[in-house]
Design an enzyme around this catalytic site. Structure first.
Site, PDB file in Angstrom:
ATOM      1  N   CYS A  81       0.754  -1.080  -0.032  1.00  0.00           N
ATOM      2  CA  CYS A  81      -0.087   0.014  -0.210  1.00  0.00           C
ATOM      3  C   CYS A  81       0.862   1.330   0.104  1.00  0.00           C
ATOM      4  O   CYS A  81       1.806   1.428   0.841  1.00  0.00           O
ATOM      5  CB  CYS A  81      -0.687  -0.122   1.503  1.00  0.00           C
ATOM      6  SG  CYS A  81      -2.219   1.143   1.136  1.00  0.00           S
ATOM      7  N   GLU A 124      -4.458  -8.365  -4.279  1.00  0.00           N
ATOM      8  CA  GLU A 124      -5.138  -7.964  -2.764  1.00  0.00           C
ATOM      9  C   GLU A 124      -4.313  -6.704  -2.027  1.00  0.00           C
ATOM     10  O   GLU A 124      -2.991  -6.480  -2.645  1.00  0.00           O
ATOM     11  CB  GLU A 124      -4.662  -9.239  -1.971  1.00  0.00           C
ATOM     12  CG  GLU A 124      -4.950  -9.371  -0.378  1.00  0.00           C
ATOM     13  CD  GLU A 124      -3.904  -9.340   0.369  1.00  0.00           C
ATOM     14  OE1 GLU A 124      -3.942  -8.986   1.619  1.00  0.00           O
ATOM     15  OE2 GLU A 124      -2.646  -8.556  -0.047  1.00  0.00           O
ATOM     16  N   ARG A 171      -9.538 -10.572   9.571  1.00  0.00           N
ATOM     17  CA  ARG A 171      -8.699  -9.527   8.585  1.00  0.00           C
ATOM     18  C   ARG A 171      -9.413  -9.014   7.510  1.00  0.00           C
ATOM     19  O   ARG A 171      -9.857  -9.917   6.665  1.00  0.00           O
ATOM     20  CB  ARG A 171      -7.560 -10.708   8.420  1.00  0.00           C
ATOM     21  CG  ARG A 171      -6.299 -10.076   7.603  1.00  0.00           C
ATOM     22  CD  ARG A 171      -5.221 -11.123   7.742  1.00  0.00           C
ATOM     23  NE  ARG A 171      -3.847 -10.356   7.257  1.00  0.00           N
ATOM     24  CZ  ARG A 171      -2.864  -9.834   7.867  1.00  0.00           C
ATOM     25  NH1 ARG A 171      -3.146 -10.172   9.218  1.00  0.00           N
ATOM     26  NH2 ARG A 171      -1.698  -9.538   7.586  1.00  0.00           N
ATOM     27  N   ARG A 173      -9.598  -7.479   4.102  1.00  0.00           N
ATOM     28  CA  ARG A 173      -8.683  -7.004   3.003  1.00  0.00           C
ATOM     29  C   ARG A 173      -9.215  -6.817   1.574  1.00  0.00           C
ATOM     30  O   ARG A 173     -10.435  -7.572   1.670  1.00  0.00           O
ATOM     31  CB  ARG A 173      -7.590  -8.239   2.733  1.00  0.00           C
ATOM     32  CG  ARG A 173      -6.460  -8.235   3.676  1.00  0.00           C
ATOM     33  CD  ARG A 173      -5.403  -7.171   3.642  1.00  0.00           C
ATOM     34  NE  ARG A 173      -4.559  -7.193   4.657  1.00  0.00           N
ATOM     35  CZ  ARG A 173      -4.534  -6.587   5.941  1.00  0.00           C
ATOM     36  NH1 ARG A 173      -5.704  -6.011   6.355  1.00  0.00           N
ATOM     37  NH2 ARG A 173      -3.605  -6.603   6.730  1.00  0.00           N
TER      38      ARG A 173
END
Length: 408
Positions: A81, A124, A171, A173
């Site tokens: 990211c 992802e 989590r 994502r």
């Protein structure tokens, strides 16, 4: 049926590959893993130890020549990211180049330079991608969608919280799949309503069903060139226009807010704990309990910054120790090591409170036990790997539906 050939970028310790191999029908023909900030390439060492060195590249992807990457049907990767803004445009036909070292542009370069680029993409990232950066909410994602659109791909996405589908870790994502316009799937998407694809017929909807929420999503066009998007997209707005589910095809965004539907078995933190005796190294010494309790607890206090500025600081309390009857909290890269921390997991044991072991962290991401166990790799480094990894089960389920649909 023939296996789909795969290029795996930003491979880490191989979470994507594990998911694809468990789904069956895929063969990784080339992989790349490069950690720019470390001299010893620990993740790549683990990857090679588990999958072999053949066709694996441990070089900076931005310096790999595209001609050295074999052709494949699918490109996958969990890319970092970063700030994806567009830095410059070249006068020749190479088009747009982003900031140096920003790895989205390495994917873009490979796709634009390959003679026969992969027909499918499976990527992802962290869910905040949909709303970054803070001064232009959603700009980074808009740049990605538009740059893929220009390369001939439609893209569908969903933010998936693994625990909402029975997996052992909370989590969240974003997963997105690209379909090249030469594929039957692209042609099918063009024919039906976006809402039907996103709620019922799509690859992600089949893998991870959603509630039939009111179909009141929103649609808008992204028609500007990449530099204009980079400079002006959603400027001054407080909210991102992208919801947790969406589709982008031929310049048009269709986005919906969906919620998970799941009534199967749920794996909780207690289920993945090692039953055998855990090394005393993981026990929390009595002298440190007070510090752990303080860090995990609720706070309202006055703090002073380095430059002498005082401010009111407050944060809520966390369950301490962690609840064993629920999926675990998200593993972060700082999970390893003995020092007290607000974010590390702590569980009860017969000998007292303890931290999680590397095997337990692997299980929370649905990796095989000791996948990251290798001579010269510390427990702290193994925890770091799992903080960076994805939940293998999510990849497996999407990969199964993608394979079935391509071969139907």
């Amino acid at each position: 049926m023939e296996k789909l050939k795969v290029i795996e970028l930003f491979a880490g310790v191989g979470g994507f590959r594990l998911g694809l191999e468990q789904a069956r029908g895929y063969e990784v023909v080339w992989s790349n893993q490069w950690e720019p900030s470390t001299k010893t390439q620990h993740a790549s060492m683990v990857y090679e130890a588990r999958f072999g060195p053949e066709n694996h590249s441990n070089s900076d992807i931005s310096e790999v020549e595209t001609k050295n990457i074999p052709e494949a049907d699918l490109l996958v990767g969990g890319f970092p990211c970063q700030d994806y803004s567009v830095a410059t445009t070249l006068q020749n036909s190479k088009g747009l180049i982003g900031k140096k070292g920003v790895l989205w542009w390495s994917i873009h370069k490979i796709l634009s330079e390959m003679k026969n680029p992969p027909k499918y993409l499976f990527l992802e990232n962290v869910d905040r991608l949909l709303k970054s950066p803070s001064n232009q909410r959603g700009r980074d994602f808009a740049i990605m969608l538009k740059s893929l659109d220009e390369l001939g791909y439609a893209v569908e996405w969903r933010v998936i919280n693994a625990a909402e589908y029975g997996m052992p870790q909370r989590r969240r994502r974003i997963f997105f799949i690209g379909y090249h316009k030469s594929t039957p799937i692209y042609k099918e998407i063009k024919k039906i309503k976006a809402a039907i694809w996103l709620h019922h017929n799509g690859i992600i909807a089949k893998a991870f069903p959603v509630a039939n929420t009111s179909q009141s999503g929103s649609s808008f066009s992204i028609e500007e060139d990449l530099i204009t998007i980079s400079n002006t997209f959603n400027k001054g707005e407080k909210l991102s226009p992208f919801m947790n589910t969406g589709l982008f095809i031929e310049g048009k965004v269709h986005t919906h807010k969906t919620s998970a539907v799941y009534d199967g078995k749920k794996t909780v933190l207690g289920d993945i704990l090692q039953s055998e005796t855990v090394s005393d190294d993981f026990l929390i010494p009595n002298k440190d309990i007070e510090k752990w309790t303080y860090l995990k607890g609720a706070k309202k206090e006055i703090r002073t910054s380095k430059n002498g500025f005082t401010y009111n600081y407050s944060e809520g309390g966390m369950i301490f120790p962690d609840a064993l009857d629920n999926a675990s909290r998200t593993i972060i890269t700082g999970e390893g090591g003995k020092s007290p921390s607000r974010f590390k997991h702590v569980v009860p044991s017969k000998k007292g409170l303890r931290r999680l072991t590397p095997i337990e962290l692997e299980r929370l991401n649905m990796f095989p036990d000791n996948h990251t166990h290798l001579e010269g790799i510390t427990d702290t480094k193994r925890a770091f790997f799992m903080g960076n990894a994805l939940v293998v089960g999510v990849v497996q389920k999407i990969a199964e539906k993608l394979y079935d649909t391509i071969n139907s």
